[in-house]
Design a protein around this motif. Structure first.
Motif, PDB file in Angstrom:
ATOM      1  N   VAL A   1     -52.765  -5.092 104.246  1.00  0.00           N
ATOM      2  CA  VAL A   1     -53.798  -4.080 104.048  1.00  0.00           C
ATOM      3  C   VAL A   1     -55.180  -4.675 104.339  1.00  0.00           C
ATOM      4  CG1 VAL A   1     -54.851  -2.467 102.412  1.00  0.00           C
ATOM      5  CG2 VAL A   1     -52.391  -2.941 102.289  1.00  0.00           C
ATOM      6  N   TYR A   2     -55.950  -3.971 105.137  1.00  0.00           N
ATOM      7  CA  TYR A   2     -57.303  -4.405 105.513  1.00  0.00           C
ATOM      8  C   TYR A   2     -58.268  -3.338 105.010  1.00  0.00           C
ATOM      9  CZ  TYR A   2     -61.090  -5.938 108.671  1.00  0.00           C
ATOM     10  OH  TYR A   2     -62.269  -6.393 109.204  1.00  0.00           O
ATOM     11  N   GLU A   3     -59.329  -3.774 104.331  1.00  0.00           N
ATOM     12  CA  GLU A   3     -60.241  -2.784 103.736  1.00  0.00           C
ATOM     13  C   GLU A   3     -61.569  -2.743 104.485  1.00  0.00           C
ATOM     14  OE1 GLU A   3     -60.372  -1.273  99.414  1.00  0.00           O
ATOM     15  OE2 GLU A   3     -61.790  -2.921  99.465  1.00  0.00           O
ATOM     16  N   VAL A   4     -62.066  -1.551 104.699  1.00  0.00           N
ATOM     17  CA  VAL A   4     -63.390  -1.402 105.309  1.00  0.00           C
ATOM     18  C   VAL A   4     -64.224  -0.453 104.448  1.00  0.00           C
ATOM     19  CG1 VAL A   4     -62.510  -1.730 107.652  1.00  0.00           C
ATOM     20  CG2 VAL A   4     -62.814   0.579 106.770  1.00  0.00           C
ATOM     21  N   GLU A   5     -65.545  -0.665 104.492  1.00  0.00           N
ATOM     22  CA  GLU A   5     -66.457   0.273 103.850  1.00  0.00           C
ATOM     23  C   GLU A   5     -67.176   1.016 104.964  1.00  0.00           C
ATOM     24  OE1 GLU A   5     -68.632  -1.179 100.505  1.00  0.00           O
ATOM     25  OE2 GLU A   5     -70.251   0.276 100.815  1.00  0.00           O
ATOM     26  N   VAL A   6     -67.136   2.327 104.893  1.00  0.00           N
ATOM     27  CA  VAL A   6     -67.734   3.138 105.954  1.00  0.00           C
ATOM     28  C   VAL A   6     -69.258   3.055 105.856  1.00  0.00           C
ATOM     29  CG1 VAL A   6     -67.871   5.402 107.033  1.00  0.00           C
ATOM     30  CG2 VAL A   6     -65.780   4.716 105.827  1.00  0.00           C
ATOM     31  N   MET A   7     -69.901   2.739 106.981  1.00  0.00           N
ATOM     32  CA  MET A   7     -71.355   2.665 107.031  1.00  0.00           C
ATOM     33  C   MET A   7     -71.943   3.971 107.592  1.00  0.00           C
ATOM     34  SD  MET A   7     -71.958  -1.222 108.420  1.00  0.00           S
ATOM     35  CE  MET A   7     -70.907  -2.566 107.816  1.00  0.00           C
ATOM     36  N   PHE A   8     -73.213   4.180 107.278  1.00  0.00           N
ATOM     37  CA  PHE A   8     -73.941   5.335 107.817  1.00  0.00           C
ATOM     38  C   PHE A   8     -73.808   5.379 109.337  1.00  0.00           C
ATOM     39  CE2 PHE A   8     -77.930   7.322 109.321  1.00  0.00           C
ATOM     40  CZ  PHE A   8     -77.942   8.499 108.569  1.00  0.00           C
ATOM     41  N   GLY A   9     -73.966   4.223 109.957  1.00  0.00           N
ATOM     42  CA  GLY A   9     -73.934   4.147 111.412  1.00  0.00           C
ATOM     43  C   GLY A   9     -72.544   4.354 112.011  1.00  0.00           C
ATOM     44  N   ASP A  10     -71.528   4.462 111.171  1.00  0.00           N
ATOM     45  CA  ASP A  10     -70.176   4.779 111.648  1.00  0.00           C
ATOM     46  C   ASP A  10     -69.962   6.283 111.739  1.00  0.00           C
ATOM     47  OD1 ASP A  10     -69.225   2.075 111.701  1.00  0.00           O
ATOM     48  OD2 ASP A  10     -68.916   2.146 109.528  1.00  0.00           O
ATOM     49  N   CYS A  11     -70.945   7.056 111.242  1.00  0.00           N
ATOM     50  CA  CYS A  11     -70.763   8.510 111.138  1.00  0.00           C
ATOM     51  C   CYS A  11     -71.582   9.232 112.198  1.00  0.00           C
ATOM     52  CB  CYS A  11     -71.142   8.988 109.744  1.00  0.00           C
ATOM     53  SG  CYS A  11     -70.090   8.248 108.461  1.00  0.00           S
ATOM     54  N   ASP A  12     -71.127  10.422 112.549  1.00  0.00           N
ATOM     55  CA  ASP A  12     -71.713  11.187 113.642  1.00  0.00           C
ATOM     56  C   ASP A  12     -72.528  12.362 113.108  1.00  0.00           C
ATOM     57  OD1 ASP A  12     -69.970  13.252 112.922  1.00  0.00           O
ATOM     58  OD2 ASP A  12     -68.497  12.738 114.443  1.00  0.00           O
ATOM     59  N   PRO A  13     -73.087  13.173 113.995  1.00  0.00           N
ATOM     60  CA  PRO A  13     -73.923  14.285 113.520  1.00  0.00           C
ATOM     61  C   PRO A  13     -73.191  15.286 112.617  1.00  0.00           C
ATOM     62  CG  PRO A  13     -74.475  13.806 115.790  1.00  0.00           C
ATOM     63  CD  PRO A  13     -73.262  12.976 115.455  1.00  0.00           C
ATOM     64  N   ALA A  14     -71.858  15.277 112.623  1.00  0.00           N
ATOM     65  CA  ALA A  14     -71.132  16.124 111.675  1.00  0.00           C
ATOM     66  C   ALA A  14     -71.054  15.465 110.289  1.00  0.00           C
ATOM     67  CB  ALA A  14     -69.725  16.418 112.208  1.00  0.00           C
ATOM     68  N   GLY A  15     -71.605  14.263 110.169  1.00  0.00           N
ATOM     69  CA  GLY A  15     -71.652  13.587 108.873  1.00  0.00           C
ATOM     70  C   GLY A  15     -70.374  12.844 108.526  1.00  0.00           C
ATOM     71  N   ILE A  16     -69.425  12.816 109.461  1.00  0.00           N
ATOM     72  CA  ILE A  16     -68.139  12.158 109.210  1.00  0.00           C
ATOM     73  C   ILE A  16     -67.942  11.002 110.186  1.00  0.00           C
ATOM     74  CG2 ILE A  16     -67.093  14.228 108.252  1.00  0.00           C
ATOM     75  CD1 ILE A  16     -65.778  14.746 110.957  1.00  0.00           C
ATOM     76  N   VAL A  17     -66.966  10.153 109.849  1.00  0.00           N
ATOM     77  CA  VAL A  17     -66.694   8.996 110.707  1.00  0.00           C
ATOM     78  C   VAL A  17     -66.481   9.449 112.152  1.00  0.00           C
ATOM     79  CG1 VAL A  17     -65.000   7.194 111.238  1.00  0.00           C
ATOM     80  CG2 VAL A  17     -65.716   7.583 108.874  1.00  0.00           C
ATOM     81  N   PHE A  18     -67.211   8.842 113.067  1.00  0.00           N
ATOM     82  CA  PHE A  18     -66.990   9.093 114.498  1.00  0.00           C
ATOM     83  C   PHE A  18     -65.626   8.487 114.831  1.00  0.00           C
ATOM     84  CE2 PHE A  18     -67.984   7.934 119.054  1.00  0.00           C
ATOM     85  CZ  PHE A  18     -67.882   9.238 119.512  1.00  0.00           C
TER      86      PHE A  18
END
Lengths: 139, 139, 139, 139
Positions: free
Chosen positions: D6-23
């Motif tokens: 298992v690999y864990e990531v924290e979603v950053m603001f810059g990972d998200c698109d204009p819909a506000g969700i992960v690109f």
């Protein structure tokens, strides 16, 4: 007068953030691409070629300074106006102005050094004096 | 015959990975940009306009399937040939072929749904039937 | 003494460029994430919550200044030490120090403004005075 | 039973698109990072080490297939559950399940080949049979 080369990018949806505008580090990515384009348009081979003949692996950044004046969004075409404003012994200073037509969106400087693999340790890199032939091509 | 729209990208240094080739998720980013470009070129307004009149926020991905045949590197210009190969009730299937001139680098399909903000919960989204006028514009 | 909050990232393969080191705009992305983490850890709600109660959509960048001292590569864990070094009427100055354990890799400042949608034109944004309650939470 | 890491990531603001969700291409980036983490946790050296002893430069993607079930946004912590579901002569099939706690967000398979620099042309790469020692470590 220094040479100025213009590099054009089209902003993609995936370049924008939840505020609907370009996520700012992309301006740095585009300035970097415009720096490379500048060298190529001035007649310097791409790094992957240059490394074979000179050992130069590229021009890593030492410092950046960027001002963001106006946002941009996807579907827009931007022009990055790139020049070298100063050559020092081991570094050069790039100026980049990001425009959308006549509107200035963002301005930045980059301090870069020409680097080779470190002779004593291939996992490190080492700055070298700016090659005179590259300087001549780009001035 | 379905419409095909070609979207061109220039590969940047920052699109490439330590192997010196395009980091593969960038192909997905470019296909996404080419999908949006496809709709715009067919006469559909960009999502940020469309949301105001129809509530449609975009066409999120349900599924992607991509085959990578040949690598690309920075400085190269690629063309993404995009069409819609199938329209179902609530989804469409895009086909994207990434080419470098006559050479096929990568092929992919995307399954997308037209979505609006969920009426009961603005933090969620909801698929709607493919709008007939958009289907007519794009076929 | 100003508060300092540490944000940790693990460098991924896809964060690195053909030179095998972190592509420098990713340091800006991580500083941005560390800025947001700083506010959240100080007790400020995430922007998507704050916008509902205050209209604040975030803290767009006005200016960044970054020095790159040492490279990093994939698999390494980095720590970004973030604080606010100055509060002005409408802007704040962040300082970020990116470390790998005891080694400083990169240092930067960010000038940010708290922004709302422009009341006359929702496609533009407008800086507002730094909210006193947020300043109190973060100092 | 195959090993799962298992690999864990924290979603950053810059990972998200204009819909506000992960690109969505970021899910591919994270699966790629989780693949590399899988090999390292199983005892395989990172590619930059392995290349020195075996010539293996990594495991480029031949094919990906991803289903997106639920969106994610910045500030969330995601877990990528990664295993190898099949070993063929020259390829392996990875399965990745991206979860947010107990919720499945996204599932994907990757087809990868172990590659070396092509002996006749260093600008190309060449797939080799899956090394038995790596297969043993990862099964």
């Amino acid at each position: 007068m220094s040479k100025t080369v213009v590099y054009e990018v089209e902003v993609m949806f995936g370049d924008c953030d939840p505020a609907g505008i370009v996520f700012f580090p992309n301006f740095s990515k585009w300035m970097d691409a415009s720096s490379l384009n500048f060298f190529v348009k001035c007649g310097v081979p791409p790094w992957r070629e240059l490394v074979k003949t000179t050992g130069i692996i590229g021009t890593p950044l030492l410092e950046i300074h960027t001002k963001f004046m106006r946002p941009a969004t996807y579907g827009e075409r931007l022009q990055i106006h790139t020049s070298v404003t100063e050559w020092r012994d081991k570094v050069l200073i790039h100026k980049h102005v990001v425009m959308r037509g006549d509107t200035v969106l963002c301005e930045g400087t980059e301090t870069r050094a020409f680097c080779i693999k470190h002779p004593d340790d291939p996992t490190r890199i080492k700055a070298i004096p700016v090659p005179e032939d590259i300087k001549a091509l780009c001035s």
